[in-house]
Design a protein around this motif. Structure first.
Motif, short mmCIF file in Angstrom:
data_model
loop_
_atom_site.label_atom_id
_atom_site.label_comp_id
_atom_site.label_asym_id
_atom_site.label_seq_id
_atom_site.Cartn_x
_atom_site.Cartn_y
_atom_site.Cartn_z
N PRO A 217 0.26 2.08 -0.59
CA PRO A 217 0.24 0.62 -0.78
C PRO A 217 1.17 -0.11 0.17
O PRO A 217 2.18 0.44 0.64
CB PRO A 217 0.68 0.46 -2.24
CG PRO A 217 1.46 1.68 -2.54
CD PRO A 217 0.89 2.78 -1.71
N ASP A 241 -3.52 -3.41 0.70
CA ASP A 241 -2.85 -4.50 -0.01
C ASP A 241 -3.13 -4.40 -1.51
O ASP A 241 -3.76 -3.45 -1.98
CB ASP A 241 -3.26 -5.85 0.56
CG ASP A 241 -4.75 -6.16 0.38
OD1 ASP A 241 -5.40 -5.51 -0.48
OD2 ASP A 241 -5.26 -7.05 1.08
N ALA A 242 -2.69 -5.41 -2.24
CA ALA A 242 -2.81 -5.38 -3.70
C ALA A 242 -4.26 -5.38 -4.16
O ALA A 242 -4.57 -4.96 -5.28
CB ALA A 242 -2.07 -6.58 -4.29
#
Length: 326
Positions: A217, A241-242
């Motif tokens: 991440p 990314d998230a």
């Protein structure tokens, strides 16, 4: 004898090649409406092209059948002697027969004429004598005659078989172009060859996915990136990314640059040193295209992403090498 002096072997070879070249050159002026007719008969054929011939002509016939079959025209070879003893059952009225005989009088081949006429199977002949029995009874005759054989005795089939082979290639290529046959079509009939591998294999066939996909991440310590690269052994890791989308990649090359620019790696996050946005490729792209992308960008690995930009695989140059794509 010095290297510059001609040897009897090379002199003989040159005579042979020149005579066979002349035989092929002479074919060009012999192409006429019968060649067109032969192409039309084969293109209209609902079955297969049955190629036959005896002796050396039989060997050439087998090669022509193989060339036709691999270039979009279903074809196979039938031995004329066996045809008279049961193999004629392989031929149907929907087929087209292409019969080779330099003399046009080969008994095993001419013996098939009444049977072919009775079945209504169209016949294309390829002979060296337009007035021969086989030529006269064919719907289309391809003249493959030569002035003389390359054999100094003018006996062994040499120029005549070369001319027949070249004329067979000309027929196959004319049909290939008429059908709009493509390199992809060729690959479908050659899945085991190098061309087949280049044109049939896609990135999705070779990529590493699931647990073999290197990924960490965004915001991870650089140490985690190094551990993931080491664990997966592909020379890079995706950084997501998230939302699970590819934000960048961190590679072995990035590590070398990091070591050159930073004295202390312990406080670094992967965000600080990764390559953004990172080279990527789709899963349905041909593997050969992936090779080009890697070579153009001087890299050895690619992230594979779906339509949304989410990493779904990883492709390494070693995968392309081991599969035979390169």
């Amino acid at each position: 004898m010095t290297p510059d002096q001609d040897s009897p072997f090379r002199a003989s070879a040159r005579r042979t090649l020149l005579l066979e070249q002349q035989a092929i050159d002479a074919l060009i002026t012999k192409l006429g409406v019968d060649f067109d007719r032969a192409c039309e008969l084969i293109l209209a054929c609902q079955g297969r092209v049955v190629v036959t011939g005896m002796g050396k002509s039989g060997h050439i016939a087998g090669k022509i059948a193989a060339t036709l079959a691999s270039t979009g025209t279903p074809a196979f070879f039938v031995h004329p002697g066996e045809a008279s003893h049961g193999d004629l059952g392989m031929i149907t009225p929907g087929d087209v027969v292409l019969a080779l005989s330099n003399s046009g009088e080969t008994s095993e081949v001419t013996a098939l004429l009444p049977l072919l006429k009775r079945m209504g199977t169209p016949l294309i002949s390829m002979t060296g004598r337009p007035a021969s029995t086989l030529a006269r009874h064919a719907e289309a005759h391809l003249d493959a005659g030569v002035e003389r054989e390359a054999c100094p005795l003018d006996l062994a089939p040499t120029s005549s078989t070369t001319a027949a082979l070249a004329l067979g290639d000309a027929l196959a290529v004319a049909l290939l172009e008429a059908r709009g046959f493509t390199a992809e079509d060729f690959a479908l009939s050659h899945p085991g060859g190098s061309l087949g591998r280049r044109l049939l294999l896609k990135v999705s066939d070779l990529m590493h996915s699931g647990d073999r996909l290197p990924s960490i991440p965004l915001g991870s310590p650089l140490r985690d990136a190094l551990l993931e690269i080491t664990h997966q052994g592909l020379g890079f890791t995706c950084v997501v990314d998230a939302n699970g989308l590819l934000a960048g990649v961190y590679t072995d090359g990035d590590l070398r640059r990091t070591l050159d620019q930073h004295s202390d790696l312990r406080t670094l996050k992967v965000d600080d040193v990764m390559t953004r946005p990172g080279k990527r490729i789709g899963p349905n792209i041909l593997a050969a295209e992936a090779v080009r992308v890697m070579e153009d960008n001087r890299i050895t690995a690619l992230a594979v992403v779906d339509d949304t930009g989410k990493p779904i695989g990883a492709l390494h140059m070693h995968d392309l090498l081991s599969s035979g794509v390169i």
